[in-house]
Design a protein around this motif. Structure first.
Motif, mmCIF file in Angstrom:
data_model
loop_
_atom_site.group_PDB
_atom_site.id
_atom_site.type_symbol
_atom_site.label_atom_id
_atom_site.label_comp_id
_atom_site.label_asym_id
_atom_site.label_seq_id
_atom_site.Cartn_x
_atom_site.Cartn_y
_atom_site.Cartn_z
ATOM 1 N N GLY A 60 -57.462 -42.795 20.166
ATOM 2 C CA GLY A 60 -58.621 -42.120 19.597
ATOM 3 C C GLY A 60 -58.554 -40.612 19.757
ATOM 4 O O GLY A 60 -58.878 -39.858 18.827
ATOM 5 N N ARG A 61 -58.144 -40.144 20.940
ATOM 6 C CA ARG A 61 -58.025 -38.694 21.158
ATOM 7 C C ARG A 61 -56.959 -38.096 20.243
ATOM 8 O O ARG A 61 -57.128 -36.989 19.718
ATOM 9 C CB ARG A 61 -57.660 -38.404 22.614
ATOM 10 C CG ARG A 61 -58.776 -38.524 23.617
ATOM 11 C CD ARG A 61 -58.323 -38.016 24.985
ATOM 12 N NE ARG A 61 -58.147 -36.562 25.003
ATOM 13 C CZ ARG A 61 -57.528 -35.903 25.997
ATOM 14 N NH1 ARG A 61 -57.015 -36.583 27.035
ATOM 15 N NH2 ARG A 61 -57.419 -34.585 25.959
ATOM 16 N N GLN A 62 -55.869 -38.818 20.057
ATOM 17 C CA GLN A 62 -54.793 -38.309 19.207
ATOM 18 C C GLN A 62 -55.239 -38.193 17.757
ATOM 19 O O GLN A 62 -54.977 -37.182 17.081
ATOM 20 C CB GLN A 62 -53.569 -39.219 19.328
ATOM 21 C CG GLN A 62 -52.932 -39.184 20.709
ATOM 22 C CD GLN A 62 -51.799 -40.172 20.853
ATOM 23 O OE1 GLN A 62 -50.807 -40.104 20.124
ATOM 24 N NE2 GLN A 62 -51.929 -41.100 21.792
ATOM 25 N N ASP A 63 -55.895 -39.216 17.262
ATOM 26 C CA ASP A 63 -56.357 -39.177 15.874
ATOM 27 C C ASP A 63 -57.428 -38.102 15.670
ATOM 28 O O ASP A 63 -57.458 -37.418 14.634
ATOM 29 C CB ASP A 63 -56.890 -40.542 15.450
ATOM 30 C CG ASP A 63 -55.789 -41.574 15.270
ATOM 31 O OD1 ASP A 63 -54.603 -41.184 15.240
ATOM 32 O OD2 ASP A 63 -56.111 -42.769 15.168
ATOM 33 N N GLU A 64 -58.289 -37.933 16.660
ATOM 34 C CA GLU A 64 -59.309 -36.885 16.571
ATOM 35 C C GLU A 64 -58.650 -35.518 16.504
ATOM 36 O O GLU A 64 -59.047 -34.660 15.698
ATOM 37 C CB GLU A 64 -60.239 -36.957 17.788
ATOM 38 C CG GLU A 64 -61.294 -35.861 17.826
ATOM 39 C CD GLU A 64 -62.108 -35.866 19.099
ATOM 40 O OE1 GLU A 64 -63.221 -35.320 19.087
ATOM 41 O OE2 GLU A 64 -61.619 -36.393 20.126
ATOM 42 N N ALA A 111 -57.084 -43.932 11.744
ATOM 43 C CA ALA A 111 -57.140 -45.123 12.593
ATOM 44 C C ALA A 111 -56.515 -46.348 11.929
ATOM 45 O O ALA A 111 -56.169 -47.318 12.600
ATOM 46 C CB ALA A 111 -58.589 -45.416 12.977
ATOM 47 N N ARG A 112 -56.353 -46.310 10.598
ATOM 48 C CA ARG A 112 -55.771 -47.456 9.888
ATOM 49 C C ARG A 112 -54.253 -47.522 10.013
ATOM 50 O O ARG A 112 -53.634 -48.547 9.699
ATOM 51 C CB ARG A 112 -56.139 -47.382 8.402
ATOM 52 C CG ARG A 112 -57.638 -47.405 8.120
ATOM 53 C CD ARG A 112 -57.891 -47.118 6.647
ATOM 54 N NE ARG A 112 -59.291 -46.854 6.356
ATOM 55 C CZ ARG A 112 -59.736 -46.239 5.283
ATOM 56 N NH1 ARG A 112 -58.846 -45.817 4.367
ATOM 57 N NH2 ARG A 112 -61.016 -46.030 5.089
ATOM 58 N N LEU A 113 -53.637 -46.428 10.426
ATOM 59 C CA LEU A 113 -52.178 -46.374 10.463
ATOM 60 C C LEU A 113 -51.616 -47.130 11.667
ATOM 61 O O LEU A 113 -52.187 -47.098 12.754
ATOM 62 C CB LEU A 113 -51.713 -44.920 10.504
ATOM 63 C CG LEU A 113 -52.128 -44.055 9.312
ATOM 64 C CD1 LEU A 113 -51.681 -42.619 9.526
ATOM 65 C CD2 LEU A 113 -51.551 -44.610 8.023
ATOM 66 N N VAL A 167 -48.666 -43.500 18.851
ATOM 67 C CA VAL A 167 -48.205 -42.430 17.972
ATOM 68 C C VAL A 167 -47.932 -43.004 16.583
ATOM 69 O O VAL A 167 -47.194 -43.977 16.429
ATOM 70 C CB VAL A 167 -46.938 -41.760 18.532
ATOM 71 C CG1 VAL A 167 -46.408 -40.714 17.554
ATOM 72 C CG2 VAL A 167 -47.247 -41.110 19.882
ATOM 73 N N THR A 168 -48.533 -42.393 15.566
ATOM 74 C CA THR A 168 -48.406 -42.846 14.189
ATOM 75 C C THR A 168 -47.894 -41.704 13.315
ATOM 76 O O THR A 168 -47.784 -40.556 13.759
ATOM 77 C CB THR A 168 -49.769 -43.312 13.633
ATOM 78 O OG1 THR A 168 -50.612 -42.146 13.456
ATOM 79 C CG2 THR A 168 -50.448 -44.291 14.586
ATOM 80 N N ALA A 169 -47.636 -42.026 12.067
ATOM 81 C CA ALA A 169 -47.249 -40.967 11.123
ATOM 82 C C ALA A 169 -48.361 -39.952 10.946
ATOM 83 O O ALA A 169 -48.106 -38.776 10.658
ATOM 84 C CB ALA A 169 -46.886 -41.592 9.771
ATOM 85 N N GLY A 170 -49.594 -40.381 11.142
ATOM 86 C CA GLY A 170 -50.736 -39.488 10.938
ATOM 87 C C GLY A 170 -50.986 -38.521 12.072
ATOM 88 O O GLY A 170 -51.504 -37.428 11.852
ATOM 89 N N ASN A 171 -50.657 -38.912 13.315
ATOM 90 C CA ASN A 171 -50.861 -37.982 14.434
ATOM 91 C C ASN A 171 -49.538 -37.401 14.939
ATOM 92 O O ASN A 171 -49.437 -36.947 16.076
ATOM 93 C CB ASN A 171 -51.678 -38.623 15.570
ATOM 94 C CG ASN A 171 -51.057 -39.901 16.127
ATOM 95 O OD1 ASN A 171 -49.842 -40.002 16.270
ATOM 96 N ND2 ASN A 171 -51.903 -40.878 16.462
#
Length: 378
Positions: free
Chosen positions: A166-170, A214-216, A226-230
């Protein structure tokens, strides 16, 4: 503060996502673009560089800085040096330039360049009749155990430091929102030099929300965060600054960034993302200031989890970092990224009088970090 070199000009190209807007532009040509872009400022003040220093990671080999210098139209008498400290190469090049000007007079152009799109394919020599084996990057450490992939190592770093998804996506959503706002307000305009008809960064996405991120799915390990988005984008681009010695700056009488301190550090190569932490600590102490004195903080956003782990280790509020968006939104042209940070400091502190002190910091493969503290001066 006499004796400290001063940055008196700074430019960057737009940052292009690999394979997109800058896909046909070589590393040397990207470098030549920013060097050429600084030429009018040099001419206005009667300056001729006596050296060019550029960082680069994945270029064609040889001395990319020399090719870029000649392509930019500088005299053949201007020598050039290419620096490789992986992702920290651009900031390391500026530190090299500043160091040289503590004992010399004149001007040096320094920065970094990366063209992932045109990087040559690399092959290990064939062994016992086998076909050559292609590799995408050189080893960062002598054994595989010490040299994990960047995505895996930074996912593990986030887990070890308790950085939640959550912190990473934020953080990632905020980087994109800030970059989009900076574009809308024209905050990047004065620091950009066009490459052909490319005038804008490829990657920033307006409206990239935490909910969408969050969907990634995890990108590097099962159950990871860790995702492509963050994570940052793999990118092409260049950035450079003009640095002069203190006496020359005093004679010029123009605003700039005084280089108070620069520091380099090494850490466990299995967790390279934390490498900027000891470098920052050393640079801030050497500059004689505290973290609360910093008005602008530019940390390379390779991964949101990595930046957050570093902020937690340093006791920095992440909201203070990359106030106009960072590499998560703009992209990460490896050899240029450290120089992009300094260009961003120049734009905010000098061009828009955004405070007094600034920090640039970046981690590098192999377990290293580079940091620089600057002060706006008149």
């Amino acid at each position: 503060m006499t004796g400290h070199p001063v940055i008196v000009g700074a430019l960057r190209t737009p940052i292009g996502t690999s394979g997109r807007s800058l896909a046909e532009v070589t590393a040397a040509d990207l470098g030549a673009t920013v060097l050429r872009g600084l030429r009018p400022m040099l001419d206005e003040h009667g300056l001729e560089p006596h050296e060019v220093v550029l960082g680069n990671c994945m270029g064609p080999g040889g001395d990319v800085a020399r090719v870029a210098t000649l392509a930019a139209g500088f005299e053949v008498s201007v020598p050039a040096l290419t620096v490789d400290r992986q992702c920290a190469s651009g900031l390391a090049a500026i530190a090299v330039a500043a160091s040289s000007l503590r004992a010399d007079r004149g001007a040096v152009l320094a920065g970094g360049v990366e063209s992932v799109s045109t990087a040559p394919w690399r092959m290990w020599p064939p062994h016992e009749g086998e076909e050559p084996v292609r590799y995408e990057r050189a080893p960062f450490a002598p054994t595989a155990e010490l040299d994990p992939d960047m995505g895996v190592s930074n996912d593990l770093l986030a887990a070890e430091h308790g950085i939640t998804r959550g912190r990473q996506d934020e953080y990632a959503a905020r980087s994109h929102a800030r970059a989009a706002a900076a574009i809308a307000s024209g905050s990047y305009d004065a620091e950009l030099v066009a490459v052909g008809d490319v005038l804008h960064d490829d990657r920033p996405r307006q409206g990239l929300t935490i909910e969408r991120l969050a969907r990634l799915r995890p990108a590097f390990r099962e159950g990871g965060t860790v995702t492509a988005g963050n994570s940052c984008g793999i990118s092409d681009g260049a950035a450079a600054v003009a640095v002069v010695d203190a006496e020359t700056h005093e004679a010029l009488g123009i605003p700039g960034l005084r280089v108070l301190a620069a520091a380099t550090a090494g850490v466990d190569p299995r967790r390279p993302g934390i490498g900027l932490v000891p470098a920052v600590e050393r640079a801030v102490i050497a500059a004689g200031i505290g973290f609360d004195d910093l008005d602008v903080i530019e940390i390379n956003e390779a991964f949101a989890g990595q930046v957050l782990a570093c902020c937690d280790a340093l006791g920095l509020d992440p909201v203070r970092v990359c106030a106009e968006g960072g590499a998560l939104a703009l992209g990460h042209p490896w050899g240029a990224s450290g120089a992009v940070l300094v260009v961003r400091l120049f734009s905010q502190l000098v061009l828009r009088d955004g405070g007094r002190y600034g920090l640039a910091a970046i981690a590098a493969g192999g377990g290293q970090g580079v940091a620089m503290v600057v002060e706006r001066c008149r």
